[in-house]
Design an enzyme around this catalytic site. Structure first.
Site, PDB file in Angstrom:
ATOM      1  N   GLU A 166     -27.271 -45.296 -80.849  1.00 45.60           N
ATOM      2  CA  GLU A 166     -26.800 -44.031 -80.291  1.00 45.60           C
ATOM      3  C   GLU A 166     -27.896 -43.312 -79.500  1.00 45.60           C
ATOM      4  O   GLU A 166     -27.627 -42.720 -78.455  1.00 45.60           O
ATOM      5  CB  GLU A 166     -26.268 -43.116 -81.406  1.00 45.60           C
ATOM      6  CG  GLU A 166     -24.964 -43.585 -82.038  1.00 45.60           C
ATOM      7  CD  GLU A 166     -23.808 -43.625 -81.054  1.00 45.60           C
ATOM      8  OE1 GLU A 166     -23.898 -42.999 -79.977  1.00 45.60           O
ATOM      9  OE2 GLU A 166     -22.799 -44.280 -81.358  1.00 45.60           O
TER      10      GLU A 166
ATOM     11  N   CYS B  11     -10.033 -43.606 -69.430  1.00 42.81           N
ATOM     12  CA  CYS B  11      -9.969 -42.179 -69.075  1.00 42.81           C
ATOM     13  C   CYS B  11     -11.254 -41.778 -68.353  1.00 42.81           C
ATOM     14  O   CYS B  11     -12.028 -40.940 -68.808  1.00 42.81           O
ATOM     15  CB  CYS B  11      -9.756 -41.341 -70.334  1.00 42.81           C
ATOM     16  SG  CYS B  11      -9.200 -39.650 -70.001  1.00 42.81           S
TER      17      CYS B  11
ATOM     18  N   ASP C 107     -19.344 -36.295 -77.152  1.00 49.84           N
ATOM     19  CA  ASP C 107     -20.205 -36.466 -75.983  1.00 49.84           C
ATOM     20  C   ASP C 107     -19.363 -36.228 -74.728  1.00 49.84           C
ATOM     21  O   ASP C 107     -18.216 -35.761 -74.806  1.00 49.84           O
ATOM     22  CB  ASP C 107     -20.859 -37.851 -75.970  1.00 49.84           C
ATOM     23  CG  ASP C 107     -19.844 -38.984 -75.806  1.00 49.84           C
ATOM     24  OD1 ASP C 107     -18.618 -38.709 -75.763  1.00 49.84           O
ATOM     25  OD2 ASP C 107     -20.279 -40.144 -75.691  1.00 49.84           O
TER      26      ASP C 107
ATOM     27  N   TYR D 158     -23.996 -34.514 -81.826  1.00 51.45           N
ATOM     28  CA  TYR D 158     -23.255 -35.742 -81.478  1.00 51.45           C
ATOM     29  C   TYR D 158     -23.717 -36.925 -82.330  1.00 51.45           C
ATOM     30  O   TYR D 158     -22.897 -37.632 -82.925  1.00 51.45           O
ATOM     31  CB  TYR D 158     -23.427 -36.093 -80.000  1.00 51.45           C
ATOM     32  CG  TYR D 158     -22.992 -37.506 -79.724  1.00 51.45           C
ATOM     33  CD1 TYR D 158     -21.647 -37.833 -79.681  1.00 51.45           C
ATOM     34  CD2 TYR D 158     -23.929 -38.544 -79.594  1.00 51.45           C
ATOM     35  CE1 TYR D 158     -21.220 -39.135 -79.496  1.00 51.45           C
ATOM     36  CE2 TYR D 158     -23.516 -39.849 -79.395  1.00 51.45           C
ATOM     37  CZ  TYR D 158     -22.164 -40.141 -79.353  1.00 51.45           C
ATOM     38  OH  TYR D 158     -21.765 -41.442 -79.188  1.00 51.45           O
TER      39      TYR D 158
ATOM     40  N   TRP E  22     -24.289 -53.411 -82.428  1.00 49.64           N
ATOM     41  CA  TRP E  22     -24.431 -52.397 -83.474  1.00 49.64           C
ATOM     42  C   TRP E  22     -23.114 -52.123 -84.184  1.00 49.64           C
ATOM     43  O   TRP E  22     -23.030 -51.273 -85.062  1.00 49.64           O
ATOM     44  CB  TRP E  22     -24.981 -51.096 -82.885  1.00 49.64           C
ATOM     45  CG  TRP E  22     -24.336 -50.669 -81.605  1.00 49.64           C
ATOM     46  CD1 TRP E  22     -23.213 -49.906 -81.472  1.00 49.64           C
ATOM     47  CD2 TRP E  22     -24.764 -50.986 -80.281  1.00 49.64           C
ATOM     48  NE1 TRP E  22     -22.905 -49.727 -80.149  1.00 49.64           N
ATOM     49  CE2 TRP E  22     -23.851 -50.375 -79.386  1.00 49.64           C
ATOM     50  CE3 TRP E  22     -25.831 -51.715 -79.750  1.00 49.64           C
ATOM     51  CZ2 TRP E  22     -23.971 -50.481 -78.001  1.00 49.64           C
ATOM     52  CZ3 TRP E  22     -25.947 -51.817 -78.376  1.00 49.64           C
ATOM     53  CH2 TRP E  22     -25.035 -51.206 -77.523  1.00 49.64           C
TER      54      TRP E  22
ATOM     55  N   LEU F 263     -36.354 -47.815 -70.428  1.00 45.97           N
ATOM     56  CA  LEU F 263     -35.213 -46.979 -70.811  1.00 45.97           C
ATOM     57  C   LEU F 263     -35.403 -45.530 -70.377  1.00 45.97           C
ATOM     58  O   LEU F 263     -34.431 -44.795 -70.207  1.00 45.97           O
ATOM     59  CB  LEU F 263     -35.006 -47.020 -72.341  1.00 45.97           C
ATOM     60  CG  LEU F 263     -34.284 -48.235 -72.905  1.00 45.97           C
ATOM     61  CD1 LEU F 263     -34.245 -48.179 -74.417  1.00 45.97           C
ATOM     62  CD2 LEU F 263     -32.872 -48.343 -72.355  1.00 45.97           C
TER      63      LEU F 263
END
Length: 379
Positions: A32, A187, A133, A115, A19, A75
């Site tokens: 998304e 992170c 997010d 978001y 994407w 999903l």
């Protein structure tokens, strides 16, 4: 300097994702929504298939629901894909089939929150809108040592204000995606790889050696345990009996083996009393030994049950944990009215399973059935 260094790192290290090949808002939107609650490596194959089946917004808006759910099968969180189609119909009706280009209009679409609005606005249209997010909140909380609890909805305003101070207004899409990638790969929630971080020198938590203190987050409530017994009922032709879930229940309008909710005490008793060694010819009505251990199904008198359960399946939703005890029953040659096909009841042969949308928990039940029905040592 901060934004420039960060964007240069992203351009060099960014993940190769389907994407990201262009700035098409439709492709960004679908990716998304798929990525919510789902790992990137899982989403990729689903994304390719979805784009193949529904290449345009019009195709998505006009798709039969069963095909749409089949594209999403596995999903989970099926309300997401139903909202996607509702939003596609909004776009066709209210925006002449063209994806809206302002944050206000994008946010008006069904199933699109702050978001996703920020992600589409910045990546597709180059607008300096934050996409906040969990990954982004973790990075930003460490960057500025923000004490706000990320589990509280009220904290989002604090992170929004912080993001608007640092977002690259020239390359907002790249900046947001850089934060996503940084939070995913470097992170991380535990043991962040600070020595590999491109913005380490700007990080206040790193300077104070307090990385482990951020983000501040209250513990999520434990999912509620729910207990069910489930019947895999097979007729003389080898087909299995399915019922459609009620439209107001969890997994609405999806097909499953019949299930009945029971108390934890009854569940544990059935699990104990029906855990017998496998004997191929041993089937029963509803008694074990001399005790009345009755299966709770309304149609129990009309079936011949294998004299043991086939094991337990567990499945965790965001707020619930299902414990499902599976039983196998055979239908005598005369089919009663209770098992006639209707709009919400059907017989399916195993070779037709691929044509029907099953929720993940039903897939687990089918796997359990295949594994244990003729297994001489199932436990």
């Amino acid at each position: 300097m901060f934004q420039k260094r960060f964007i240069e790192w992203y351009e060099k290290e960014k993940r190769n994702l389907p994407w990201r090949y262009d700035h098409n808002p439709y492709r960004i939107w679908i990716s998304e929504i798929m990525l919510q609650q789902t790992r990137v490596d899982t989403v990729i194959a689903y994304f390719y298939r979805f784009m193949e089946w529904f290449p345009t917004i019009e195709d998505l808006a006009n798709a039969p629901e069963e095909k749409l759910l089949k594209a999403w099968e596995g999903l989970g969180y099926y309300s997401r894909v139903r909202n996607i189609q509702a939003a596609a119909k909004q776009i066709v009706t209210d925006f002449d089939g063209k994806f809206p280009q302002t944050p206000k209009e994008i946010c008006s679409l069904k199933g699109i929150g702050p978001y996703t609005t920020g992600a589409i606005s910045s990546i597709a249209f180059g607008l300096p809108e934050p996409a906040i997010d969990g990954n982004v909140m973790r990075v930003v909380s460490r960057l500025f040592c923000i004490e706000a609890d990320i589990a509280k909805a009220s904290s989002r305003k604090i992170f929004d204000e912080a993001m608007r101070k640092i977002i690259d207004e020239k390359y907002p899409g790249e900046f947001n995606q850089a934060l996503m990638d940084l939070g995913s790969a470097i992170c991380t929630p535990t043991s962040p790889s600070c020595e590999q971080c491109p913005i380490q020198s700007f990080c206040l938590a790193y300077k104070k050696e307090k990385q482990a203190c951020y983000p501040v987050k209250t513990k999520k409530a434990k999912p509620k345990d729910c207990y069910y017994v489930c019947a895999a009922i097979q007729n003389q032709e080898g087909a299995y009996y399915f019922e459609e879930r009620h439209h107001q229940k969890l997994l609405a309008n999806m097909w499953m083996f019949p299930m009945i909710e029971v108390t934890k005490e009854k569940y544990e008793r059935l699990k104990l009393e029906w855990a017998q060694a496998y004997e191929p010819s041993l089937f029963a009505q509803t008694k074990v030994a001399e005790e009345e251990i009755m299966l709770p199904f309304e149609f129990k008198e009309q079936l011949i049950w294998q004299k043991r359960h086939l094991g337990e399946v567990t499945h965790i939703f965001s707020h619930l944990k299902w414990h499902v005890l599976l039983f196998y029953g055979r239908m005598p040659s005369l089919v009663s009215e209770s098992f006639q096909e209707t709009i919400t009841k059907r017989w399916l042969s195993p070779d037709a399973f691929n044509n029907v949308v099953f929720p993940k928990v039903q897939v687990k039940l089918i796997e359990q059935l295949e594994k244990n029905r003729n297994n001489s040592n199932p436990f």
